[in-house]
Design a protein around this motif. Sequence first.
Motif, PDB file in Angstrom:
ATOM      1  N   ALA A   1     -14.363 -30.725 -10.643  1.00 45.37           N
ATOM      2  CA  ALA A   1     -14.452 -30.841 -12.091  1.00 45.37           C
ATOM      3  C   ALA A   1     -14.692 -29.446 -12.652  1.00 45.37           C
ATOM      4  O   ALA A   1     -15.383 -28.624 -12.033  1.00 45.37           O
ATOM      5  CB  ALA A   1     -15.587 -31.785 -12.475  1.00 45.37           C
TER       6      ALA A   1
ATOM      7  N   LYS B   1     -16.326 -28.468 -15.370  1.00 45.73           N
ATOM      8  CA  LYS B   1     -17.672 -28.254 -15.895  1.00 45.73           C
ATOM      9  C   LYS B   1     -17.682 -27.027 -16.811  1.00 45.73           C
ATOM     10  O   LYS B   1     -16.982 -26.991 -17.800  1.00 45.73           O
ATOM     11  CB  LYS B   1     -18.673 -28.151 -14.744  1.00 45.73           C
TER      12      LYS B   1
ATOM     13  N   VAL C   1     -10.372 -31.935 -12.008  1.00 44.23           N
ATOM     14  CA  VAL C   1     -10.761 -33.306 -12.344  1.00 44.23           C
ATOM     15  C   VAL C   1     -11.231 -33.393 -13.790  1.00 44.23           C
ATOM     16  O   VAL C   1     -12.074 -32.607 -14.236  1.00 44.23           O
ATOM     17  CB  VAL C   1     -11.884 -33.787 -11.403  1.00 44.23           C
ATOM     18  N   GLY C   2     -10.690 -34.381 -14.520  1.00 47.47           N
ATOM     19  CA  GLY C   2     -11.197 -34.725 -15.839  1.00 47.47           C
ATOM     20  C   GLY C   2     -10.943 -33.711 -16.935  1.00 47.47           C
ATOM     21  O   GLY C   2     -11.764 -33.600 -17.855  1.00 47.47           O
ATOM     22  N   VAL C   3      -9.841 -32.986 -16.888  1.00 43.75           N
ATOM     23  CA  VAL C   3      -9.532 -32.002 -17.920  1.00 43.75           C
ATOM     24  C   VAL C   3      -8.716 -32.679 -19.027  1.00 43.75           C
ATOM     25  O   VAL C   3      -7.661 -33.257 -18.742  1.00 43.75           O
ATOM     26  CB  VAL C   3      -8.740 -30.813 -17.344  1.00 43.75           C
ATOM     27  N   PRO C   4      -9.171 -32.629 -20.283  1.00 43.64           N
ATOM     28  CA  PRO C   4      -8.400 -33.228 -21.379  1.00 43.64           C
ATOM     29  C   PRO C   4      -6.999 -32.628 -21.468  1.00 43.64           C
ATOM     30  O   PRO C   4      -6.790 -31.452 -21.152  1.00 43.64           O
ATOM     31  CB  PRO C   4      -9.229 -32.879 -22.628  1.00 43.64           C
TER      32      PRO C   4
ATOM     33  N   GLN D   1      -5.016 -28.525 -20.644  1.00 38.21           N
ATOM     34  CA  GLN D   1      -4.299 -28.341 -19.392  1.00 38.21           C
ATOM     35  C   GLN D   1      -3.234 -27.247 -19.511  1.00 38.21           C
ATOM     36  O   GLN D   1      -2.437 -27.245 -20.444  1.00 38.21           O
ATOM     37  CB  GLN D   1      -3.652 -29.660 -18.967  1.00 38.21           C
TER      38      GLN D   1
ATOM     39  N   TYR E   1      -3.736 -32.119 -12.295  1.00 33.09           N
ATOM     40  CA  TYR E   1      -4.821 -32.609 -13.150  1.00 33.09           C
ATOM     41  C   TYR E   1      -5.012 -34.088 -12.840  1.00 33.09           C
ATOM     42  O   TYR E   1      -4.108 -34.902 -13.030  1.00 33.09           O
ATOM     43  CB  TYR E   1      -4.484 -32.390 -14.618  1.00 33.09           C
TER      44      TYR E   1
ATOM     45  N   LYS F   1      -7.851 -37.682 -12.211  1.00 32.61           N
ATOM     46  CA  LYS F   1      -9.098 -38.356 -12.570  1.00 32.61           C
ATOM     47  C   LYS F   1     -10.085 -38.327 -11.400  1.00 32.61           C
ATOM     48  O   LYS F   1     -11.294 -38.222 -11.609  1.00 32.61           O
ATOM     49  CB  LYS F   1      -8.803 -39.797 -12.982  1.00 32.61           C
ATOM     50  N   SER F   2      -9.563 -38.435 -10.210  1.00 39.57           N
ATOM     51  CA  SER F   2     -10.406 -38.407  -9.011  1.00 39.57           C
ATOM     52  C   SER F   2      -9.499 -38.260  -7.796  1.00 39.57           C
ATOM     53  O   SER F   2      -8.270 -38.354  -7.909  1.00 39.57           O
ATOM     54  CB  SER F   2     -11.261 -39.668  -8.896  1.00 39.57           C
TER      55      SER F   2
END
Length: 340
Positions: free
Chosen positions: A189, A191, A216-219, A223, A231, A233-234
Amino acid sequence: LVGSEMCIRDRPTRMDYNFVIFGSDGGFYKTAYSDIMELNSVIYRESLWGVNNKITALIYKLYHTSRLPNRHLPFKNLLYRAISDFHFSDNRPVCFLSFGRNIHEKTYPFLFYLKRNYPDAKFAIYYQDLIATHPHTDINWIKQHFDLVLSYDYNDAERYGILYYPTPYSSIPVETGIGTEKDLYFLGATKNRFTEIIEAYESCTQNGLKCDFNLVGVPGKQQVYKDDIHYIKSMPYRENLSRASRSKCLLEILQKNAKGYTPRMWEAILLGKKIMTNNPTVRYSPFYDERYVSIFTDTKKLDTDFIRANPDLKIDYHYIDQLSPRHLLEFITARLNETV
C-alpha cells in the motif's frame, strides 16, 4: 538494528506459559506465524473472537456495532464464555497475546472479561504497524492494562516507552515457478510514500531494468504508468512470494517516521534475494551483507548496477531461523518472568 541483535542475544531457552494469540486472518500473518500454529502450548485465533465459529463471530459483531445504542445487551457473558473456552495439555499459566488492531474501545469489555476469569493470566499486546495508524488508540490506557506492550518499530518503541521486537517470520517452502522474469519487485500500500515509490520505478526503468510493481488501494485519479504498474485491491500472500521469487531483487521503502523492518526484508532472507532499502539501520543488523543489501537515501538515484552485479552469486543471509515466532514467545516469557 541494535534492538534486533538484543532480542536474539537475550532470549531464554524455555517457555513458561501457554499462549492464546488473538492474531489475524491475513495471509502474511498466517504465514509469518506458521511455525507455532501446531504447538501444544499455542492457540492461534484469526481474530479476537475466532473466525472458525461464524455464528459466534456474527453475534459478536452485532453486539459491538455502533448502530446499537445499548451496549449492555443480554447474554453477553454467555457469548464471551463460548469464545474463551481454552484448553491446554498442562497447567502452565496463560499469556494472552493480541495483535494491536484487535484491541480498541469496542473490545475492552471482552478484555476485562478475560482478566476476571483468568486472574493469574498475563496480557501482552503487539503492534505490527505504526501506532499512529491505529485509530482511537490510547497508548497510555494500553500500557496501564497490559503487562507487556511491544512494537515492531524501533522509533515507536522509543517514542512510547514500550518494548521493541521485529516482526517474526517463519521459514516455509515456496512455489517459485520457473526462471527469473524481473529485475526488481515491489508490493505494498502506498500509505505516505507514493511519490518515493514512483520515483524508484522511474529510476529503475530509465536504466533499463524490468520492474514488477504492485500498488494496493491507489485511487484511479492518482494512478500513473497504468500499462506497466499493477494497481490492485489485494494479492494472496503466497502469490506475492511466488512473484518475488521470480525477481532478482526486492525493494523496501519505509513509511515516513518508521524505523523497522517490513515483510520485504524477511522475504529477501527467506527467498535468498537481493534487496534495496532506505532503512539505514540495516547496516548494523546481524544479517547485513553489502553483496545482498543496497541502502539508498534518494529514490531518484538507485544503484541499479547493484542488481546486475554478480548474477551467479548464491545468496544466503544465514538468518531465517532467527526470525521464527518461537523466539517472540521466548522473548515475552523472559520479560514476564522479570516482572514476577
